[in-house]
Design an enzyme around this catalytic site. Structure first.
Site: not given
Length: 314
Positions: A125, A303-304, A227, A154
């Site tokens: 990030r 994830d996600e 991601h 990411d």
């Protein structure tokens, strides 16, 4: 002086480390020698303490300091405790005048409750320079942690050099700007500053070695199959839509969250599980990455991951 057993290279290395961290604040150039413990020494020795691989026994008397451990990692942990027994000014980077460098007379037997003690640092990030990560590793060592979970990729950035896929760092490591605040705000505001950076493979070898000297293992994280927007911005063929307009995410809203665990992605940020190109890509990425991190694990996220674009692909 600081002493260690004759011929014990690991204990000698830890003794030299102790001398190096005590010198800035105290100004004392403590000699490091292979010698027997006696009065007025800080002595390090390896023996079976019965306290496990990372445990140690630290004894401070009016005459000397004795630190014993079964392994080099245990000695290193004991060194951190000894530092913490001195006044807090011991952590200053320059000589402190007028300070009495005393530690309480005490015997400490200590060993970790958990074998895995770590922290995660998210460089995806926001890119963090190599020298900052070294300082972070030093802080982990001080608190006797033994793993650094390094989040390298990411939607907002790809931070690891992969020579077979240069666009990952030419494109995926950079974003046009960064969101100020949170994407749930009614009006999204951006700083207008290009942000990014990446670690070369040589940088990562250096960090792994620096951490290993402090008995810390670096665990890399490569996000997939979701991601993955930074990777897809670099190589659109990795996703189902093959959308060439996808860019590294600056923090803008790119999903609808329904509050019940369900969500919908507004941008295709997941790799296509039916594409042979994806598996060829992953094979080459991991082939280059694995030798940089000589440990048992790699974190692949998972994830996600939104399935909608997969379900709509014939």
């Amino acid at each position: 002086q600081i002493t260690f057993p004759q011929g014990n290279a690991e204990a000698e290395k830890t003794a030299a480390y102790l001398a190096s961290v005590l010198r800035p604040a105290t100004g004392y150039p403590l000699p490091v020698n292979a010698a027997n413990a006696n009065a007025n020494t800080l002595s390090l020795k390896t023996e079976d303490t019965g306290l496990g691989d990372e445990g140690y026994r630290l004894t401070v008397t009016k005459d000397n300091v004795s630190l014993a451990a079964s392994t080099a990692a245990g000695l290193f942990n004991g060194v951190q405790t000894l530092r913490q027994l001195f006044p807090a000014a011991i952590f200053k980077a320059a000589k402190v005048e007028g300070q009495s460098w005393t530690a309480p007379a005490v015997t400490i037997e200590d060993y970790p409750r958990f074998t895995w003690r770590g922290m995660m640092l998210d460089t995806a990030r926001h890119f963090l320079p190599k020298e900052f990560i070294k300082k972070f590793i030093d802080t982990l060592a001080l608190h006797k942690m033994n793993h650094l979970h390094l989040h390298l990729t990411d939607d907002q950035g790809w931070r690891i050099e992969i020579k077979k896929y240069p666009k990952l760092t030419e494109v995926g490591a950079w974003r046009k700007e960064t969101l100020v605040g949170h994407s749930s705000a009614k009006a999204e505001t951006y700083d207008g500053k290009r942000h990014g950076g990446f670690y070369t493979q040589e940088d990562l070898r250096e960090l792994v070695a620096y951490a290993a000297e402090r008995h810390i293992t670096i665990l890399p994280e490569i996000e997939m199959p979701g991601h993955a927007q930074a990777a897809i911005a670099s190589y659109p063929e990795l996703c189902c839509t093959k959308d060439t307009s996808i860019r590294v995410n600056p923090g803008s809203k790119f999903a609808e969250w329904y509050g019940n665990g369900q969500f919908k992605m507004l941008v295709d940020n997941s790799m296509n599980p039916f594409s042979e190109q994806v598996y060829a890509f992953l094979d080459k990425v991991f082939t280059e990455m694995a030798p940089l991190f000589p440990n048992a694990y790699v974190h692949v996220g998972g994830d996600e991951c939104y399935h909608g674009y997969w379900e709509n692909d014939p």
